[in-house]
Design an enzyme around this catalytic site. Structure first.
Site, PDB file in Angstrom:
ATOM      1  N   ASP A 340      -9.005  -7.600 -17.585  1.00 30.43           N
ATOM      2  CA  ASP A 340      -9.001  -6.216 -17.547  1.00 30.43           C
ATOM      3  C   ASP A 340      -7.780  -5.881 -18.368  1.00 30.43           C
ATOM      4  O   ASP A 340      -7.037  -6.779 -18.605  1.00 30.43           O
ATOM      5  CB  ASP A 340      -8.986  -5.433 -16.256  1.00 30.43           C
ATOM      6  CG  ASP A 340      -8.638  -3.965 -16.188  1.00 30.43           C
ATOM      7  OD1 ASP A 340      -9.310  -3.293 -17.015  1.00 30.43           O
ATOM      8  OD2 ASP A 340      -7.756  -3.621 -15.625  1.00 30.43           O
ATOM      9  N   ASP A 532      -7.477  -5.071 -11.522  1.00 32.12           N
ATOM     10  CA  ASP A 532      -6.709  -4.397 -10.519  1.00 32.12           C
ATOM     11  C   ASP A 532      -7.226  -3.397  -9.859  1.00 32.12           C
ATOM     12  O   ASP A 532      -7.032  -3.004  -8.903  1.00 32.12           O
ATOM     13  CB  ASP A 532      -5.217  -4.148 -11.130  1.00 32.12           C
ATOM     14  CG  ASP A 532      -5.417  -3.052 -12.574  1.00 32.12           C
ATOM     15  OD1 ASP A 532      -6.241  -3.039 -12.977  1.00 32.12           O
ATOM     16  OD2 ASP A 532      -4.838  -1.822 -12.010  1.00 32.12           O
ATOM     17  N   ASP A 536     -12.727  -2.547 -11.606  1.00 32.38           N
ATOM     18  CA  ASP A 536     -12.860  -3.815 -11.800  1.00 32.38           C
ATOM     19  C   ASP A 536     -13.516  -4.615 -10.521  1.00 32.38           C
ATOM     20  O   ASP A 536     -13.995  -5.770 -10.807  1.00 32.38           O
ATOM     21  CB  ASP A 536     -11.688  -4.522 -11.919  1.00 32.38           C
ATOM     22  CG  ASP A 536     -10.951  -4.017 -13.027  1.00 32.38           C
ATOM     23  OD1 ASP A 536     -11.593  -3.607 -13.917  1.00 32.38           O
ATOM     24  OD2 ASP A 536      -9.649  -3.648 -12.979  1.00 32.38           O
TER      25      ASP A 536
END
Length: 646
Positions: A340, A532, A536
């Site tokens: 990410d 995080d 996600d």
């Protein structure tokens, strides 16, 4: 035109605090039984090593058998009723067999290992389910609906239907997915898209349930049934993916049923065949009992678990929480890493990168005026400008007539001048330095008395050492890393360039991230995802291994992930993969050692006459040997031995 660079800004590292949704460990039945069994085992061991009465430590060990083993025994009997045989029952039988020949300590140790493993699995399952349930709390319980006459009615958000018009006031969460039909406001969409800066939404723009409205008032038409919002789909995706991942097992567990069946069948044969050939009952029973002891999987279990548990402990001391032995074993197989962006590769908050002065203005004055005008702003860009000015030691004059316009910027009177800090428009872009236009930078234009005076460029700061960490992971996996983000393509490409990532997938909603992971898995690659945020979590659950950032990670991401980087140190990811590979090598060596002892002792028992004391001594020697070999990974050298990122 002059410019000033970013001054270092202090960072504050604070541990994550618990939330009300966290479960209490002792509310999980498996934890209570495992805790009681461990306490009884420890008490028995203390009595034994201090020379206490034999009957007392035997009683404590047998109580440990009962407390820690009843559930495994019950599961084993249920499996037997279904005409299958698993290692749970074999462990109970082996533990009882060990006690029957005086080795009650060894049997109790096996019971504790199994009880603790079951408790850990139960806790992780309950925490994930609890966090998924709490995710639904992101959407408000009520909504303000407008009727045909324009009258407002507060109703349960679950009663909204497609086509309803709702009013969302400043600071409120949106009750449903829909389209803005009136008004404009900055919307914090970080929980869905991961964008570090709020997005301005006006008539015709899509919005999502659970996102947070800024300072404007919106009227939103509900386009999606409450049961099918993005948040609801995240819940469903996490639950389904978690159920699939729960089926993963250690390699040794995949063959346990065949091994257990084989040992039981062989023990029965070793007992019955000599009887049929005329042997006496006592001799046949002793040979069969010796066979079961030397063939029992005690050493095999200890060959596998101690190295993995030791590796988990070493990783934990160095800031990586690996949640299970299955995960520790799985990490070594990683073929490709997907990252990410916001909050993972970057800090997740905008920082001022440079201040450029225009038209003869001084860059220090430009920053000072802009910061004074932004003091009353809560927008992340405004906060970043004020922090940057204060970090440079500038004195900010008071501002008056402050006015904030959602999606546009702020204006105020400073030093008798009319200061405006706003988003750039077409009339400003010709004044931009080329690098601001091309490198995914967020820009704020500062005008003084309606004259462009400067440009403040902000970036989402990349974490230190990320480029080296990415390079090391690519060396380990032999495949290029991938960036999967909900942010815009320009910002994603800028961060990817600085991190050394060439494969960029931008503008992805949570299901888009899952699709990206599935696409990589379709190439027969085992995927590790590092993220995080709430957005996600589905990708973390869908990945073969999900890893969350510990300091700023959302509760859902932390509970869904298989491992957590407690210190947000991306470089530690490569080291824990190396540690997993070393643990696997020790597991293989231990299995060879345990297997060799078992084959030699079993052959001796079948071909000749293996004395029971020698059989027990050989069996215990192999158990101790593999356990000590596995414990080598507790050494700090095991972590330091992993290759440092370039």
């Amino acid at each position: 035109m002059t410019s000033i660079g970013t001054a270092p800004s202090p960072s504050i590292d604070s541990p994550r605090t618990g939330t009300a949704t966290r479960i209490r460990l002792l509310t999980v039945a498996e934890v209570r039984w495992a805790f009681a069994a461990t306490a009884l085992f420890a008490a028995g061991l203390l009595v034994q090593i201090t020379g206490g009465p034999t009957w007392l430590y035997w009683a404590l060990y047998l109580a440990c058998y009962a407390v820690g083993g009843w559930e495994s025994a019950l599961e084993g009997l249920r499996a037997l009723r279904n005409k299958t045989l698993d290692v749970d029952l074999l462990m109970i039988v082996a533990a009882i067999g060990a006690a029957s020949i005086g080795q009650v300590f060894d049997g109790a140790l096996l019971i504790v290992i199994f009880a603790t493993s079951g408790a850990l699995e139960a806790v992780l399952t309950e925490r994930t389910a609890d966090s998924v349930r709490s995710l639904l709390g992101l959407t408000p319980d009520t909504a303000v609906r407008l009727d045909a006459g324009g009258t407002e009615h507060r109703i349960d958000a679950t009663d909204l239907t497609v086509g309803d018009i709702v009013v969302v006031r400043p600071g409120e969460r949106l009750p449903g997915d829909g389209t803005v039909v009136d008004g404009g406001s900055d919307i914090d969409q970080s929980s869905i898209t991961g964008e570090s800066v709020p997005a301005f939404k006006t008539v015709g723009d899509d919005v999502f349930a659970g996102t947070i409205n800024g300072t404007g008032v919106l009227r939103v038409r509900v386009d999606v049934d409450p049961s099918d919002t993005v948040i609801a789909r995240i819940v469903t995706m996490v639950e389904r993916a978690s159920e699939t991942k729960a089926k993963k097992q250690l390699f040794i567990e995949k063959v346990e049923q065949y091994y257990s069946t084989g040992v039981v069948a062989a023990t029965a044969a070793v007992f019955t065949i000599p009887l049929l050939l005329g042997s006496d009952l006592q001799s046949a029973l002793l040979r069969a009992m010796t066979f079961m002891i030397v063939a029992s999987p005690c050493a095999v279990v200890l060959a596998t678990m101690p190295p993995l548990l030791a590796a988990m402990a070493t990783a934990g001391r160095n800031g990586v929480l690996v949640k299970s032995a299955v995960v520790m074993e799985q990490l070594r197989l990683t073929d490709v890493v997907a990252f990410d962006k916001t909050g993972t590769l970057t800090e997740g908050t905008p920082r001022v990168e440079r201040v450029d002065a225009l038209g003869g203005f001084d860059h220090t004055d430009v920053l000072r005026w802009a910061a004074s005008a932004e003091v009353g702003s809560e927008h992340p860009v405004g906060v970043a400008i004020v922090d940057h000015a204060r970090n440079r030691g500038l004195t900010l004059p008071p501002a008056s007539d402050f006015e904030s316009t959602p999606g546009v910027g702020v204006r105020a009177q400073v030093d008798g001048r009319h200061i405006r800090v706003s988003k750039p428009d077409a009339s400003h872009t010709s004044s931009f330095p080329p690098d601001i236009r091309t490198h995914g930078t967020t820009a704020a234009v500062v005008t003084v008395d309606d004259v462009p005076a400067g440009i403040i460029a902000l970036v989402d700061t990349i974490r230190p050492g990320v480029d080296g960490a990415v390079s090391e992971l690519e060396r380990l996996t032999g495949a290029p890393s991938v960036l999967i983000t909900g942010d815009n393509l320009g910002s994603a490409q800028d961060i990817a360039r600085r991190a050394g990532i060439s494969d960029v997938r931008a503008g992805l909603l949570p299901e888009g991230k899952v699709d990206a992971v599935r696409g990589l898995q379709a190439r027969e690659q085992l995927v590790l995802v590092l993220g995080d945020g709430i957005n996600d979590a589905p990708a973390l659950a869908a990945a073969d291994t999900g890893v969350a950032m510990g300091r700023k990670g959302s509760d859902l991401a932390l509970d869904t992930a298989d491992a957590v980087l407690v210190r947000d140190d991306v470089a530690a990811l490569a080291k824990v993969i190396e540690l997993s590979r070393r643990a696997h090598r020790i597991v293989v060596a231990n299995l060879v050692i345990a297997g060799t002892f078992i084959v030699v002792l079993v052959a001796w028992d079948l071909i000749g006459t293996l004395p029971l004391p020698i059989g027990v001594a050989g069996h215990e020697s192999s158990t101790v040997l593999v356990a000590l070999n596995g414990m080598r990974l507790l050494s700090s050298r095991a972590w330091r031995g992993a290759k440092q990122p370039a």
